[in-house]
Design a protein around this motif. Structure first.
Motif, short mmCIF file in Angstrom:
data_model
loop_
_atom_site.label_atom_id
_atom_site.label_comp_id
_atom_site.label_asym_id
_atom_site.label_seq_id
_atom_site.Cartn_x
_atom_site.Cartn_y
_atom_site.Cartn_z
N ARG A 49 192.49 -4.10 18.18
CA ARG A 49 192.23 -3.09 17.32
C ARG A 49 192.95 -3.46 15.84
O ARG A 49 193.85 -4.11 15.87
CB ARG A 49 192.50 -1.87 17.85
CG ARG A 49 194.29 -1.72 17.92
CD ARG A 49 194.37 -0.39 18.46
NE ARG A 49 194.10 -0.49 20.11
CZ ARG A 49 194.30 0.54 21.29
NH1 ARG A 49 194.93 1.52 20.81
NH2 ARG A 49 193.70 0.16 22.57
N SER A 51 195.00 -3.19 12.89
CA SER A 51 196.30 -2.64 12.72
C SER A 51 196.82 -2.21 11.36
O SER A 51 196.82 -3.40 10.48
CB SER A 51 197.51 -3.51 13.28
OG SER A 51 198.86 -3.50 12.67
N ARG A 54 199.99 -4.33 10.35
CA ARG A 54 199.80 -5.72 10.09
C ARG A 54 199.12 -5.90 8.88
O ARG A 54 199.29 -6.90 8.14
CB ARG A 54 199.23 -5.98 11.47
CG ARG A 54 198.89 -7.58 11.55
CD ARG A 54 200.16 -8.42 11.05
NE ARG A 54 200.94 -8.26 12.08
CZ ARG A 54 202.37 -8.63 11.95
NH1 ARG A 54 202.55 -9.66 10.96
NH2 ARG A 54 203.19 -8.69 12.93
N THR A 72 194.28 -7.65 13.12
CA THR A 72 194.24 -6.96 14.38
C THR A 72 195.83 -6.84 14.72
O THR A 72 196.79 -7.56 14.19
CB THR A 72 193.61 -8.04 15.35
OG1 THR A 72 194.32 -9.10 15.27
CG2 THR A 72 192.07 -8.12 15.12
N ASN A 73 196.07 -6.11 15.82
CA ASN A 73 197.19 -5.76 16.47
C ASN A 73 197.70 -7.04 17.27
O ASN A 73 198.66 -7.01 18.00
CB ASN A 73 197.36 -4.39 17.06
CG ASN A 73 196.35 -4.58 18.45
OD1 ASN A 73 195.28 -5.33 18.35
ND2 ASN A 73 196.62 -3.56 19.15
N THR A 74 197.29 -8.34 17.47
CA THR A 74 197.46 -9.20 18.39
C THR A 74 198.30 -10.19 17.62
O THR A 74 198.67 -10.17 16.50
CB THR A 74 196.02 -9.94 18.74
OG1 THR A 74 195.23 -10.45 17.56
CG2 THR A 74 195.21 -9.18 19.49
N PRO A 77 197.95 -12.47 14.73
CA PRO A 77 196.86 -11.57 14.04
C PRO A 77 195.72 -12.26 13.57
O PRO A 77 195.67 -13.26 13.36
CB PRO A 77 197.57 -10.89 13.07
CG PRO A 77 198.71 -11.63 12.70
CD PRO A 77 199.17 -12.63 13.64
N PRO A 133 193.97 4.34 16.75
CA PRO A 133 194.89 3.44 15.78
C PRO A 133 195.05 4.24 14.45
O PRO A 133 194.04 5.03 14.16
CB PRO A 133 194.32 2.21 15.38
CG PRO A 133 193.07 2.30 15.86
CD PRO A 133 192.61 3.48 16.76
#
Ligand SMILES: [Zn+2]
Length: 207
Positions: A49, A51, A54, A72-74, A77, A133
């Protein structure tokens, strides 16, 4: 560009939209001075999702406008949206969505806030309120002073102000019109359009 979806987000509510990679989400603040929230999830994996934190760090900014991206929150990112148009000039990356708790404790009113409205719009995808989020706060102005204090400023977007966000992956987004009221303005609606480039193949077949 052609409009593939168009909808009104009424005052104090939220709507969700499926958006394909390359499509553009255009949000129009019809009457002006109406803050709202924008959240985004990867369509095939809702654990991925947008962020807010971020996006703040990657942009090195607490507000964003045309040319900035949302991440993203990965790890690593990825860019989930790029802002490709903005007539207003700044959208906040600091604040949480308003919620029933905040409206009751700070404003003395008993009603759902953006958090509950966003969760309701995202219910078909199984998103629970605590999984919404922190958003990009559209047409919302938060000032930070030299001592680190935050202050919400009076909304200043003029009628018809718009922001355009290009999806960099297939997404589901939810957009709310904020439930916080003030004495000097009416809560108002957004128009949301999902735009896409007219592709060459459809131009050929239409001849
Ligand atoms: Zn709100």
């Amino acid at each position: 560009m052609i409009v593939s979806q168009s909808a009104i987000v009424p005052p104090m509510s939220a709507r969700a939209f499926s958006v394909g990679a390359g499509q553009i989400v255009r949000v129009v603040d019809i009457d002006g001075r109406q803050p709202g929230d924008f959240v985004a999830f990867k369509a095939d994996d809702f654990e991925v999702r947008m962020s807010q934190a971020r996006s703040r760090v990657e942009n090195q900014r607490v507000t964003v406008t045309q040319g900035h991206s949302l991440w993203t929150n990965t790890f690593p990112p990825e860019i989930i949206f790029t802002i490709v148009g903005d007539t207003h000039g700044a959208h906040d990356l600091l604040y949480t969505p308003c919620c029933r708790y905040a409206l009751e404790t700070r404003f003395g009113v008993s009603r759902d806030g953006c958090l509950e409205q966003l969760a309701k719009a995202l219910e078909p995808w199984g998103v629970k309120p605590h999984e919404v989020p922190d958003p990009l706060n559209l047409f919302f102005d938060v000032a930070v002073d030299g001592a680190g204090g935050m202050e919400i400023r009076r909304p200043a977007s003029v009628p018809g102000s718009s922001i355009e966000l290009k999806a960099e992956m297939n997404c589901v987004v939810a957009i709310s019109t904020c439930s916080v009221s003030s004495a000097d303005r009416e809560n108002s609606a957004y128009q949301v359009e999902i735009l896409e480039l007219q592709c060459a193949s459809s131009a050929v077949t239409s001849q």
